[in-house]
Design a protein around this motif. Structure first.
Motif, PDB file in Angstrom:
ATOM      1  N   ALA A 288       0.773  -1.201  -0.125  1.00 43.57           N
ATOM      2  CA  ALA A 288      -0.196   0.097  -0.111  1.00 43.57           C
ATOM      3  C   ALA A 288       0.878   1.089  -0.032  1.00 43.57           C
ATOM      4  N   THR A 289       0.453   2.404  -0.827  1.00 43.23           N
ATOM      5  CA  THR A 289       1.088   3.515  -0.811  1.00 43.23           C
ATOM      6  C   THR A 289       0.452   4.476   0.182  1.00 43.23           C
ATOM      7  N   THR A 290      -0.862   4.583   0.136  1.00 43.38           N
ATOM      8  CA  THR A 290      -1.667   5.164   0.946  1.00 43.38           C
ATOM      9  C   THR A 290      -2.398   4.459   1.920  1.00 43.38           C
ATOM     10  N   THR A 291      -2.885   4.974   3.209  1.00 41.86           N
ATOM     11  CA  THR A 291      -3.772   4.258   4.181  1.00 41.86           C
ATOM     12  C   THR A 291      -4.863   4.971   4.641  1.00 41.86           C
ATOM     13  N   LEU A 292      -5.817   4.293   4.965  1.00 49.31           N
ATOM     14  CA  LEU A 292      -7.060   5.138   5.694  1.00 49.31           C
ATOM     15  C   LEU A 292      -7.422   3.970   6.792  1.00 49.31           C
ATOM     16  N   VAL A 293      -7.359   4.754   7.939  1.00 49.87           N
ATOM     17  CA  VAL A 293      -7.706   3.920   9.340  1.00 49.87           C
ATOM     18  C   VAL A 293      -8.798   4.399  10.180  1.00 49.87           C
ATOM     19  N   VAL A 294      -9.671   3.921  10.363  1.00 51.59           N
ATOM     20  CA  VAL A 294     -10.899   4.271  11.087  1.00 51.59           C
ATOM     21  C   VAL A 294     -11.198   3.349  12.232  1.00 51.59           C
ATOM     22  N   PRO A 295     -10.921   3.779  13.725  1.00 49.27           N
ATOM     23  CA  PRO A 295     -11.041   2.829  14.878  1.00 49.27           C
ATOM     24  C   PRO A 295     -12.710   2.882  14.973  1.00 49.27           C
ATOM     25  N   VAL A 296     -12.915   1.520  15.334  1.00 53.36           N
ATOM     26  CA  VAL A 296     -14.327   1.287  15.571  1.00 53.36           C
ATOM     27  C   VAL A 296     -14.722   0.700  16.819  1.00 53.36           C
ATOM     28  N   ALA A 297     -13.899   0.246  17.403  1.00 57.48           N
ATOM     29  CA  ALA A 297     -13.874  -0.219  18.947  1.00 57.48           C
ATOM     30  C   ALA A 297     -12.785  -0.275  19.583  1.00 57.48           C
ATOM     31  N   SER A 298     -12.937  -0.278  21.007  1.00 60.57           N
ATOM     32  CA  SER A 298     -11.779  -0.448  21.898  1.00 60.57           C
ATOM     33  C   SER A 298     -11.128  -1.813  21.425  1.00 60.57           C
ATOM     34  N   GLY A 299      -9.825  -1.735  20.809  1.00 65.60           N
ATOM     35  CA  GLY A 299      -9.094  -2.980  20.481  1.00 65.60           C
ATOM     36  C   GLY A 299      -9.428  -3.297  19.101  1.00 65.60           C
ATOM     37  N   ARG A 300     -10.026  -2.670  18.231  1.00 64.25           N
ATOM     38  CA  ARG A 300     -10.660  -3.271  16.879  1.00 64.25           C
ATOM     39  C   ARG A 300     -10.416  -1.973  15.784  1.00 64.25           C
ATOM     40  N   LEU A 301     -10.250  -2.179  14.763  1.00 64.95           N
ATOM     41  CA  LEU A 301     -10.093  -0.968  13.778  1.00 64.95           C
ATOM     42  C   LEU A 301     -10.359  -1.547  12.447  1.00 64.95           C
ATOM     43  N   TRP A 302     -10.891  -0.725  11.416  1.00 66.63           N
ATOM     44  CA  TRP A 302     -10.726  -0.954   9.927  1.00 66.63           C
ATOM     45  C   TRP A 302      -9.833  -0.287   9.351  1.00 66.63           C
ATOM     46  N   ALA A 303      -9.154  -0.665   8.501  1.00 64.49           N
ATOM     47  CA  ALA A 303      -8.310   0.111   7.557  1.00 64.49           C
ATOM     48  C   ALA A 303      -8.202  -0.580   6.241  1.00 64.49           C
ATOM     49  N   TRP A 304      -7.858   0.410   5.134  1.00 62.15           N
ATOM     50  CA  TRP A 304      -7.782   0.138   3.877  1.00 62.15           C
ATOM     51  C   TRP A 304      -6.324   0.651   3.338  1.00 62.15           C
TER      52      TRP A 304
END
Length: 452
Positions: free
Chosen positions: A253-269
């Protein structure tokens, strides 16, 4: 106060409370100071009883309001906060409402997280009602068992009234905390990003990719690989974000997007090359990702790369399915997969979409091989690898570290238990064996509510 620092209990029967199992103050999850204070003022037995009760209550809450769970760490945060509320309820009943400590930060931090996770207030209050009902039920049952029959009616009525008043006051505090946090959070950049991402995932067709890309600072028109990263421990958001970013960089990956969704859990692309220069399963990089996550005691599930907004969405849903497989494997006692690619578990993920139906299929196909004994497990595993290895005795013997003669015997014995040749229903048999290898008791045993 007594010479040991313990206060005189308003209700003598409270001193008779104790855990049914091995729960003790060492099993507490809320801050040590809260537990120490409770033990000093009420006693170790009643506090251990409350800690054990909390575990049961949290299971009921998550079962009836799944939105309040969502990850091992989120459940642990819920357990920690609810344990503090259970101990406050114990204070109320044992020493009186005035003796209960103030609502602690450990309770309120969970409420704030529900705001960040976009859990509606009505769901939060539903969870409070479920928890209150289970807690009150336990107190009243204990009261009826420990109090003489002549006093029981009056005592049960008084305890019920006090706990009702207690949860009313607690709910008011939680509502105020929720609304205050919601007002702050709803105007934040993080909330705006999370809302855009949820919109993309729920209704990608109506979202303007260019406008969303500018708002997110992430080009949605490229090729994306999604990942879900989680941990058993609450908090640690920065560690998860760093791990997700590093894992995606390792994947190209050259760029990333991170979205925390819960304590101890996140989504990323991550945006990855769309041409053939990216090798999806390059051994070195994949092992590096798994090793790095293992060192940090984290797990990650990756979707397959996809183009544009549709690919962004599809890769994420695949990562979620891979995560679910790992959760099912964990429940089956399997070793954790620290880096799981959807491509590697897609068949199991699809076969286990309806776990009840998957279990029925397994038990129907395997018959007597479903017995939960060591000999039957050995037959199942050997037969699975035998079919997988295209009947190569040498290959199976090498995989399982047994003699070729052992493989021959087990395959023959497995066919005897099945009652038919393995070629009669080869595909269905292999699928059923694969489900058992990965998910164990989740498909071997009938689930609650099924006929046995």
């Amino acid at each position: 106060m007594t010479g040991t620092g313990r206060q005189r209990l308003r209700r003598a029967w409270i001193a008779g409370l104790g855990p049914q199992g091995e729960a003790g103050v060492d099993r507490a999850t809320c801050p040590h100071a809260i537990v120490e204070d409770a033990v000093a003022r009420i006693g170790a037995g009643p506090v251990s009883w409350a800690i054990e009760l909390n575990s049961l209550v949290v299971r009921r809450i998550v079962s009836e309001v799944p939105a309040l769970g969502g990850s091992p760490a989120a459940v642990e945060m819920l357990r920690r906060g609810n344990e503090a509320t259970t101990l406050r309820a114990l204070f109320t009943v044992a020493l009186g409402p005035a003796a209960a400590p103030p609502v602690s930060e450990v309770i309120l931090e969970g409420i704030r997280e529900f705001v960040h996770r976009a859990v509606p207030l009505e769901r939060v209050l539903h969870g409070v009602r479920v928890g209150h009902a289970a807690t009150t039920e336990a107190f009243l049952r204990a009261c009826a068992e420990l109090v003489g029959p002549q006093e029981a009616v009056d005592e049960v009525t008084a305890v019920s009234r006090e706990l009702f008043s207690y949860v009313n006051d607690l709910s008011d505090t939680m509502i105020r905390t929720y609304l205050t946090e919601h007002e702050v959070w709803s105007t934040s950049a993080a909330a705006a990003r999370a809302d855009i991402v949820r919109s993309l995932l729920s209704d990608a067709a109506t979202t303007d990719a260019g406008e969303a890309s500018r708002a997110l600072g992430y080009d949605l028109r490229r090729t994306h690989e999604a990942v879900v990263v989680w941990s058993d421990a609450p908090n640690g958001s920065s560690a998860l974000q760093a791990a997700a970013t590093e894992a995606l960089r390792s994947r190209g990956a050259t760029t990333t997007l991170v979205v925390p969704v819960a304590s101890g859990r996140l989504w990323a692309w991550g945006t990855v090359p769309s041409d053939g220069t990216r090798r999806t399963h390059r051994t070195g990089s994949w092992e590096t990702v798994a090793e790095a996550l293992s060192r940090q005691r984290l797990q990650a599930a990756f979707g397959a790369p996809g183009d544009g907004v549709a690919g962004f969405r599809r890769s994420h849903h695949e990562a979620l399915r891979a995560e679910r497989v790992e959760q099912l494997r964990r429940e089956a006692g399997r070793d954790p997969g620290h880096a799981t690619a959807y491509a590697d578990v897609a068949a199991i993920a699809l076969l286990a979409t309806d776990l009840d139906a998957a279990g029925e299929f397994v038990r129907r196909e395997l018959g007597g091989l479903c017995a939960r004994t060591a000999p039957m497990q050995a037959l199942r595993t050997t037969l699975y690898h035998y079919i997988d290895a295209e009947r190569s005795l040498a290959d199976v013997a090498r995989r399982l570290h047994v003699a070729r003669g052992t493989v021959t015997y087990r395959v023959k014995r497995a066919q005897e238990v099945l009652g038919h040749d393995i070629d009669d229903r080869r595909f269905a048999l292999h699928a059923a064996l694969a489900l058992v290898e990965e998910l164990g008791d989740a498909v071997l045993l009938p689930r609650e509510g099924e006929e046995r």
